[in-house]
Design an enzyme around this catalytic site. Sequence first.
Site, PDB file in Angstrom:
ATOM      1  N   ASP A  13      -0.034  -3.826   9.867  1.00 17.00           N
ATOM      2  CA  ASP A  13      -0.106  -5.148   9.021  1.00 17.00           C
ATOM      3  C   ASP A  13      -1.582  -5.909   9.482  1.00 17.00           C
ATOM      4  O   ASP A  13      -1.337  -7.082   9.436  1.00 17.00           O
ATOM      5  CB  ASP A  13       1.161  -6.190   9.498  1.00 17.00           C
ATOM      6  CG  ASP A  13       2.524  -5.434   9.462  1.00 17.00           C
ATOM      7  OD1 ASP A  13       2.870  -5.208   8.136  1.00 17.00           O
ATOM      8  OD2 ASP A  13       3.336  -5.551  10.328  1.00 17.00           O
ATOM      9  N   LYS A  18      -6.568  -5.069   2.194  1.00 19.51           N
ATOM     10  CA  LYS A  18      -7.620  -5.945   1.706  1.00 19.51           C
ATOM     11  C   LYS A  18      -9.244  -5.374   2.126  1.00 19.51           C
ATOM     12  O   LYS A  18     -10.101  -5.383   1.145  1.00 19.51           O
ATOM     13  CB  LYS A  18      -7.554  -7.328   2.433  1.00 19.51           C
ATOM     14  CG  LYS A  18      -8.792  -8.103   2.269  1.00 19.51           C
ATOM     15  CD  LYS A  18      -9.011  -9.531   3.052  1.00 19.51           C
ATOM     16  CE  LYS A  18     -10.116 -10.092   2.580  1.00 19.51           C
ATOM     17  NZ  LYS A  18     -10.317 -11.469   3.372  1.00 19.51           N
ATOM     18  N   HIS A  41       0.488  -2.651   1.816  1.00 23.33           N
ATOM     19  CA  HIS A  41      -0.903  -2.811   1.888  1.00 23.33           C
ATOM     20  C   HIS A  41      -0.995  -4.034   0.618  1.00 23.33           C
ATOM     21  O   HIS A  41      -1.137  -3.843  -0.592  1.00 23.33           O
ATOM     22  CB  HIS A  41      -1.993  -1.839   1.506  1.00 23.33           C
ATOM     23  CG  HIS A  41      -1.921  -0.927   2.578  1.00 23.33           C
ATOM     24  ND1 HIS A  41      -2.747   0.352   2.823  1.00 23.33           N
ATOM     25  CD2 HIS A  41      -1.157  -0.728   3.827  1.00 23.33           C
ATOM     26  CE1 HIS A  41      -2.485   0.957   4.066  1.00 23.33           C
ATOM     27  NE2 HIS A  41      -1.626   0.199   4.539  1.00 23.33           N
ATOM     28  N   ARG A 144      11.454  22.392   8.807  1.00 19.07           N
ATOM     29  CA  ARG A 144      10.841  23.634   7.507  1.00 19.07           C
ATOM     30  C   ARG A 144      11.850  23.726   6.682  1.00 19.07           C
ATOM     31  O   ARG A 144      11.832  24.711   6.082  1.00 19.07           O
ATOM     32  CB  ARG A 144      10.835  24.673   8.424  1.00 19.07           C
ATOM     33  CG  ARG A 144       9.614  24.614   9.404  1.00 19.07           C
ATOM     34  CD  ARG A 144       8.889  26.028  10.076  1.00 19.07           C
ATOM     35  NE  ARG A 144      10.074  26.716  10.494  1.00 19.07           N
ATOM     36  CZ  ARG A 144      10.754  26.509  11.821  1.00 19.07           C
ATOM     37  NH1 ARG A 144      10.212  25.639  12.700  1.00 19.07           N
ATOM     38  NH2 ARG A 144      11.581  27.106  12.258  1.00 19.07           N
ATOM     39  N   GLN A 224       0.284   1.540   8.788  1.00 20.27           N
ATOM     40  CA  GLN A 224       0.859   1.199   9.802  1.00 20.27           C
ATOM     41  C   GLN A 224      -0.331   1.036  10.950  1.00 20.27           C
ATOM     42  O   GLN A 224      -1.442   0.438  10.491  1.00 20.27           O
ATOM     43  CB  GLN A 224       1.624   2.152  10.396  1.00 20.27           C
ATOM     44  CG  GLN A 224       3.003   2.248   9.418  1.00 20.27           C
ATOM     45  CD  GLN A 224       3.460   3.431   8.955  1.00 20.27           C
ATOM     46  OE1 GLN A 224       2.772   4.406   9.181  1.00 20.27           O
ATOM     47  NE2 GLN A 224       4.849   3.721   8.913  1.00 20.27           N
ATOM     48  N   GLY A 302      10.192  -8.194   4.352  1.00 26.42           N
ATOM     49  CA  GLY A 302      10.164  -9.237   4.297  1.00 26.42           C
ATOM     50  C   GLY A 302      10.610 -10.023   5.634  1.00 26.42           C
ATOM     51  O   GLY A 302      10.820 -11.435   5.814  1.00 26.42           O
ATOM     52  N   ALA A 332      -9.111 -14.266  10.931  1.00 26.73           N
ATOM     53  CA  ALA A 332      -9.645 -15.218  11.892  1.00 26.73           C
ATOM     54  C   ALA A 332      -9.260 -16.641  11.431  1.00 26.73           C
ATOM     55  O   ALA A 332      -9.034 -17.523  12.351  1.00 26.73           O
ATOM     56  CB  ALA A 332     -11.314 -15.191  12.072  1.00 26.73           C
ATOM     57  N   ASP A 333      -9.165 -16.948  10.355  1.00 25.06           N
ATOM     58  CA  ASP A 333      -8.644 -18.380   9.578  1.00 25.06           C
ATOM     59  C   ASP A 333      -7.141 -18.661  10.396  1.00 25.06           C
ATOM     60  O   ASP A 333      -7.054 -20.002  10.264  1.00 25.06           O
ATOM     61  CB  ASP A 333      -9.006 -18.575   8.190  1.00 25.06           C
ATOM     62  CG  ASP A 333      -7.860 -17.134   7.608  1.00 25.06           C
ATOM     63  OD1 ASP A 333      -8.229 -16.367   8.079  1.00 25.06           O
ATOM     64  OD2 ASP A 333      -6.781 -17.561   6.861  1.00 25.06           O
ATOM     65  N   ILE A 414     -11.890 -14.382   6.716  1.00 18.83           N
ATOM     66  CA  ILE A 414     -11.573 -15.942   6.961  1.00 18.83           C
ATOM     67  C   ILE A 414     -10.544 -16.324   5.890  1.00 18.83           C
ATOM     68  O   ILE A 414     -10.660 -17.491   5.630  1.00 18.83           O
ATOM     69  CB  ILE A 414     -12.990 -16.261   7.112  1.00 18.83           C
ATOM     70  CG1 ILE A 414     -13.822 -16.386   5.891  1.00 18.83           C
ATOM     71  CG2 ILE A 414     -13.612 -16.250   8.409  1.00 18.83           C
ATOM     72  CD1 ILE A 414     -14.856 -17.242   5.537  1.00 18.83           C
TER      73      ILE A 414
END
Length: 431
Positions: A13, A18, A41, A144, A224, A302, A332-333, A414
């Site tokens: 995650d 992005k 994704h 197999r 992942q 979810g 970072a935001d 950001i």
Amino acid sequence: MAVDVLLGLQWGDEGKGKVVDVLAPKYDYVARFQGGPNAGHTLIFDGHKVVLHQIPSGVFRSNITNLIGNGLVLDVIALFEKEIDKLEAFKLNLNKNLFISKKAALILPSHVELDKAYEAAKGAGKIGSTLRGIGPTYTDKVSRHGLRVGDILSPDFMDKYNKLVDQHKQILDFHKHDYSEMKEREDLFFKYIDRLRKMNLVDSEYFINDAIQSKKTILAEGAQGSLLDIDFGSYPFVTSSSTMVAGACTGLGIAPKHIGNVFGIFKAYCTRVGSGPFPTELHDAVGEEIRKQGNEFGSTTGRPRRCGWLDLPALKYACMINGVSHLLMMKADVLNAFEELQVCTHYKLGNGDIVDTLPYDMCTNDLTPVYKTLKGWNQDLSNCETFDSLPQALLDYSAFIEAELGLPITLISIGPDRKETLIKDFSFITA
């Protein structure tokens, strides 16, 4: 031409979808190499939010060839219902730019039932499976007797299918698991198998190596995160595939000599979905605030994500085992509102030792994070358009991480939109 690899350095995650979407214009090919419908994704652009699970994140760029590699396990129901059919609104030409490996393993309806039965049998020891049939499918692959995409082209496909499902039913009966609703899922499965036969099914190892020989630029997209790797993650609370750079080689059929840049993605803090160790997890109002600001809920399940401060020993470990060349810091935001930030630099063990390495067993409770306090930027970042326009406290935060890991941070996100991505220098991407 080298194959660049993009992968997560935490417990998933991190924002890989992005970043692939942002970097994609620099590449001719984007290839997924492991995982399945358990990955999510998320891409946000032009007011649209799209979650891809199995299809590579380069699919929205018309000039990019997208490959689902042999290392994936494929859920055909989810592939069509949750992805291909929903992508029709964007008028994408998937017949032209989406290819699927014949060697990718098939998730059968009975695999989903096995996943549920196995997880229920673990009781309090549940690992937090997404219950998508991933683990049982990889188990059949390793033992197999699983089915692969190429098998659907064989005249004896139904014989192989029935033989394997009969084995699964014996196991389900042993666990006294009710699979009476599986028939409905089987009907859907065969409906979409017929559609899958009409897709571009390829011998992907030749397909990707021909592209390498033709000097095409290629980005291998991981799913992942490294701390969920089957060998090097927080075992047994891990996924069933190799989420590392080595998985790009086995999951696509390329030689290690072809690996170029390794882009390691991490959040400016940490999250985890499901069970398993999480040394810096916050159980207080700060953790709740991070979850709220970051909208930290699993894109596949979810479920609310567990949240905590950045863990440098874990990050350093992931960089080491992957040979990371560039760091990409996401979200970072989310930390905009904090006046102070904590960063875990070491662990204190139960015997009093202070270490900056991951112990063999992270599942014990005698591991305490040792924090360093850094100044927060405590301001909105929406008006920042370049690295230089970022607040000094964020630049200091970034510089501290770079110094600790000995690697450059070449991208900072950001905000959720593809436009809210600041890249220090595009030259780090394969030309």
